[in-house]
Design a protein around this motif. Structure first.
Motif, PDB file in Angstrom:
ATOM      1  N   ALA A  70      18.165 -26.876 -34.052  1.00 39.92           N
ATOM      2  CA  ALA A  70      18.510 -26.781 -32.635  1.00 39.92           C
ATOM      3  C   ALA A  70      17.840 -25.579 -31.979  1.00 39.92           C
ATOM      4  O   ALA A  70      17.364 -25.657 -30.844  1.00 39.92           O
ATOM      5  N   PHE A  71      17.764 -24.464 -32.692  1.00 38.96           N
ATOM      6  CA  PHE A  71      17.220 -23.229 -32.119  1.00 38.96           C
ATOM      7  C   PHE A  71      15.700 -23.282 -31.975  1.00 38.96           C
ATOM      8  O   PHE A  71      15.128 -22.672 -31.067  1.00 38.96           O
ATOM      9  N   THR A  72      15.043 -24.023 -32.867  1.00 36.49           N
ATOM     10  CA  THR A  72      13.578 -23.998 -32.908  1.00 36.49           C
ATOM     11  C   THR A  72      12.921 -25.244 -32.327  1.00 36.49           C
ATOM     12  O   THR A  72      11.689 -25.337 -32.320  1.00 36.49           O
ATOM     13  N   ASP A  73      13.697 -26.189 -31.829  1.00 33.15           N
ATOM     14  CA  ASP A  73      13.127 -27.421 -31.280  1.00 33.15           C
ATOM     15  C   ASP A  73      12.586 -27.155 -29.876  1.00 33.15           C
ATOM     16  O   ASP A  73      13.341 -26.995 -28.922  1.00 33.15           O
ATOM     17  N   GLU A  74      11.267 -27.134 -29.756  1.00 30.70           N
ATOM     18  CA  GLU A  74      10.673 -26.805 -28.454  1.00 30.70           C
ATOM     19  C   GLU A  74      10.919 -27.888 -27.411  1.00 30.70           C
ATOM     20  O   GLU A  74      10.787 -27.650 -26.212  1.00 30.70           O
ATOM     21  N   HIS A  75      11.275 -29.083 -27.867  1.00 28.57           N
ATOM     22  CA  HIS A  75      11.594 -30.164 -26.932  1.00 28.57           C
ATOM     23  C   HIS A  75      13.108 -30.318 -26.768  1.00 28.57           C
ATOM     24  O   HIS A  75      13.574 -31.289 -26.193  1.00 28.57           O
ATOM     25  N   GLY A  76      13.825 -29.355 -27.303  1.00 24.79           N
ATOM     26  CA  GLY A  76      15.285 -29.443 -27.295  1.00 24.79           C
ATOM     27  C   GLY A  76      15.897 -28.963 -26.002  1.00 24.79           C
ATOM     28  O   GLY A  76      15.401 -29.219 -24.911  1.00 24.79           O
ATOM     29  N   GLY A  77      16.934 -28.230 -26.133  1.00 23.62           N
ATOM     30  CA  GLY A  77      17.721 -27.838 -24.978  1.00 23.62           C
ATOM     31  C   GLY A  77      19.127 -28.371 -25.163  1.00 23.62           C
ATOM     32  O   GLY A  77      19.334 -29.378 -25.826  1.00 23.62           O
ATOM     33  N   LEU A  78      20.057 -27.673 -24.605  1.00 25.79           N
ATOM     34  CA  LEU A  78      21.453 -28.055 -24.773  1.00 25.79           C
ATOM     35  C   LEU A  78      21.947 -28.839 -23.569  1.00 25.79           C
ATOM     36  O   LEU A  78      21.392 -28.744 -22.476  1.00 25.79           O
ATOM     37  N   ASP A  79      22.994 -29.594 -23.793  1.00 24.13           N
ATOM     38  CA  ASP A  79      23.681 -30.276 -22.702  1.00 24.13           C
ATOM     39  C   ASP A  79      24.495 -29.207 -21.969  1.00 24.13           C
ATOM     40  O   ASP A  79      25.554 -28.789 -22.441  1.00 24.13           O
ATOM     41  N   GLU A  80      23.986 -28.758 -20.827  1.00 28.08           N
ATOM     42  CA  GLU A  80      24.622 -27.622 -20.156  1.00 28.08           C
ATOM     43  C   GLU A  80      26.025 -27.961 -19.685  1.00 28.08           C
ATOM     44  O   GLU A  80      26.919 -27.108 -19.719  1.00 28.08           O
ATOM     45  N   ALA A  81      26.250 -29.191 -19.260  1.00 27.25           N
ATOM     46  CA  ALA A  81      27.595 -29.567 -18.812  1.00 27.25           C
ATOM     47  C   ALA A  81      28.588 -29.462 -19.967  1.00 27.25           C
ATOM     48  O   ALA A  81      29.712 -28.976 -19.796  1.00 27.25           O
ATOM     49  N   ARG A  82      28.165 -29.913 -21.152  1.00 23.97           N
ATOM     50  CA  ARG A  82      29.044 -29.825 -22.316  1.00 23.97           C
ATOM     51  C   ARG A  82      29.280 -28.366 -22.708  1.00 23.97           C
ATOM     52  O   ARG A  82      30.399 -27.971 -23.041  1.00 23.97           O
ATOM     53  N   CYS A  83      28.226 -27.571 -22.638  1.00 29.28           N
ATOM     54  CA  CYS A  83      28.370 -26.149 -22.953  1.00 29.28           C
ATOM     55  C   CYS A  83      29.326 -25.468 -21.982  1.00 29.28           C
ATOM     56  O   CYS A  83      30.165 -24.648 -22.382  1.00 29.28           O
ATOM     57  N   ARG A  84      29.205 -25.799 -20.713  1.00 32.32           N
ATOM     58  CA  ARG A  84      30.082 -25.194 -19.712  1.00 32.32           C
ATOM     59  C   ARG A  84      31.529 -25.639 -19.924  1.00 32.32           C
ATOM     60  O   ARG A  84      32.468 -24.866 -19.695  1.00 32.32           O
ATOM     61  N   SER A  95      29.622 -27.645 -33.122  1.00 32.93           N
ATOM     62  CA  SER A  95      30.000 -28.805 -32.307  1.00 32.93           C
ATOM     63  C   SER A  95      29.393 -28.729 -30.910  1.00 32.93           C
ATOM     64  O   SER A  95      29.170 -29.758 -30.268  1.00 32.93           O
ATOM     65  N   ILE A  96      29.109 -27.524 -30.449  1.00 33.44           N
ATOM     66  CA  ILE A  96      28.561 -27.338 -29.105  1.00 33.44           C
ATOM     67  C   ILE A  96      27.039 -27.404 -29.102  1.00 33.44           C
ATOM     68  O   ILE A  96      26.436 -28.040 -28.235  1.00 33.44           O
ATOM     69  N   VAL A  97      26.401 -26.757 -30.077  1.00 29.34           N
ATOM     70  CA  VAL A  97      24.939 -26.623 -30.037  1.00 29.34           C
ATOM     71  C   VAL A  97      24.216 -27.474 -31.069  1.00 29.34           C
ATOM     72  O   VAL A  97      22.985 -27.555 -31.041  1.00 29.34           O
ATOM     73  N   GLY A  98      24.953 -28.118 -31.968  1.00 32.97           N
ATOM     74  CA  GLY A  98      24.319 -28.777 -33.103  1.00 32.97           C
ATOM     75  C   GLY A  98      23.917 -30.219 -32.907  1.00 32.97           C
ATOM     76  O   GLY A  98      23.593 -30.899 -33.882  1.00 32.97           O
ATOM     77  N   GLY A  99      23.945 -30.712 -31.679  1.00 29.37           N
ATOM     78  CA  GLY A  99      23.521 -32.083 -31.437  1.00 29.37           C
ATOM     79  C   GLY A  99      24.510 -33.109 -31.952  1.00 29.37           C
ATOM     80  O   GLY A  99      25.668 -32.803 -32.251  1.00 29.37           O
ATOM     81  N   ALA A 100      24.034 -34.347 -32.098  1.00 35.76           N
ATOM     82  CA  ALA A 100      24.919 -35.454 -32.469  1.00 35.76           C
ATOM     83  C   ALA A 100      25.539 -35.252 -33.846  1.00 35.76           C
ATOM     84  O   ALA A 100      26.729 -35.522 -34.051  1.00 35.76           O
ATOM     85  N   ASP A 101      24.748 -34.783 -34.814  1.00 40.37           N
ATOM     86  CA  ASP A 101      25.291 -34.580 -36.158  1.00 40.37           C
ATOM     87  C   ASP A 101      26.375 -33.513 -36.155  1.00 40.37           C
ATOM     88  O   ASP A 101      27.384 -33.625 -36.857  1.00 40.37           O
ATOM     89  N   GLY A 102      26.181 -32.474 -35.357  1.00 37.77           N
ATOM     90  CA  GLY A 102      27.153 -31.395 -35.298  1.00 37.77           C
ATOM     91  C   GLY A 102      28.444 -31.783 -34.618  1.00 37.77           C
ATOM     92  O   GLY A 102      29.442 -31.064 -34.721  1.00 37.77           O
ATOM     93  N   ALA A 103      28.438 -32.906 -33.926  1.00 35.43           N
ATOM     94  CA  ALA A 103      29.633 -33.340 -33.208  1.00 35.43           C
ATOM     95  C   ALA A 103      30.458 -34.350 -33.996  1.00 35.43           C
ATOM     96  O   ALA A 103      31.458 -34.850 -33.490  1.00 35.43           O
TER      97      ALA A 103
END
Length: 214
Positions: A129-143, A93-101
């Motif tokens: 999510a781990f291998t997407d070079e254009h990815g990155g996490l929503d840091e505010a959501r992670c925090r 739910s945190i790192v998996g993007g829209a589908d994971g949420a």
């Protein structure tokens, strides 16, 4: 004045001890309740019922900024203690993007973790999510997630702290934060068999990070 101060401090300490005892009693009761429900109705039905409302609260915390209710904190801590599938669902739910949420996806991860299609979906989400070079996490959501998990770990008895600490380590590893090591070590100090905490620690020591951080 010193006597008054000491009396006040003792009163506060006594109240804190009483609060910890109440929470510990609640956690033990919840643990017994979930074990019995899993035995009577089976893990699939019992686990789905257990996480239904807490997942609503968790997603509202992640995406709407609402505080995570203490009842949901305790339910999730107990759920993670009894089945790691609940922990893994929270990670996605945190790192998996829209589908994971999506709640339906998380419910499957928590209650049907061994179904082939569920395993495959989790693998796809985490790998992408781990291998997407254009990815990155929503840091505010992670925090926000790390903050809620830190609160959770701060109120539950020691054995129930392992999985919240492990999720914190995992998410902070994905963010490239050195704090991840501290939380992984803390989880392993409580339970040396926590393999995910060991994986996080090993990956960071070898310099393995998500693609977008390399």
């Amino acid at each position: 004045m010193t006597g008054v101060t000491m009396t006040t401090e003792q009163h506060c300490a006594d109240r804190a001890d009483a609060r910890r005892d109440r929470i510990a009693d609640t956690v033990r009761r919840l643990g017994t309740q979930l074990r019995e429900d899993r035995r009577e109705r089976g893990p699939h039905v019992a686990d789905a019922a257990w996480v239904d409302e807490p997942f609503d609260d968790w997603l509202a915390m992640l995406y709407e900024g609402k505080p995570l209710a203490r009842t949901s904190m305790l339910a999730l801590a107990v759920g993670m203690d009894q089945t790691l599938a609940v922990r893994d669902a929270l990670i996605v739910s945190i790192v998996g993007g829209a589908d994971g949420a999506r709640k339906a996806v998380l419910m499957d991860f928590a209650s049907r973790p061994h179904a082939p299609e569920v395993c495959a979906r989790m693998g796809r989400l985490l790998t992408a999510a781990f291998t997407d070079e254009h990815g990155g996490l929503d840091e505010a959501r992670c925090r926000a997630a790390v903050g809620a998990l830190k609160d959770m770990a701060g109120i539950v008895p020691e054995r129930y702290r392992v999985q919240p600490l492990t999720i914190m380590a995992y998410v902070l590893w994905w963010l490239g934060k050195d704090e991840a090591v501290e939380y992984a070590l803390e989880a392993l100090a409580i339970d040396e068999r926590c393999s995910l905490a060991a994986i996080v620690l090993g990956a960071m020591r070898r310099g393995i990070y998500p693609v977008w951080l390399r």
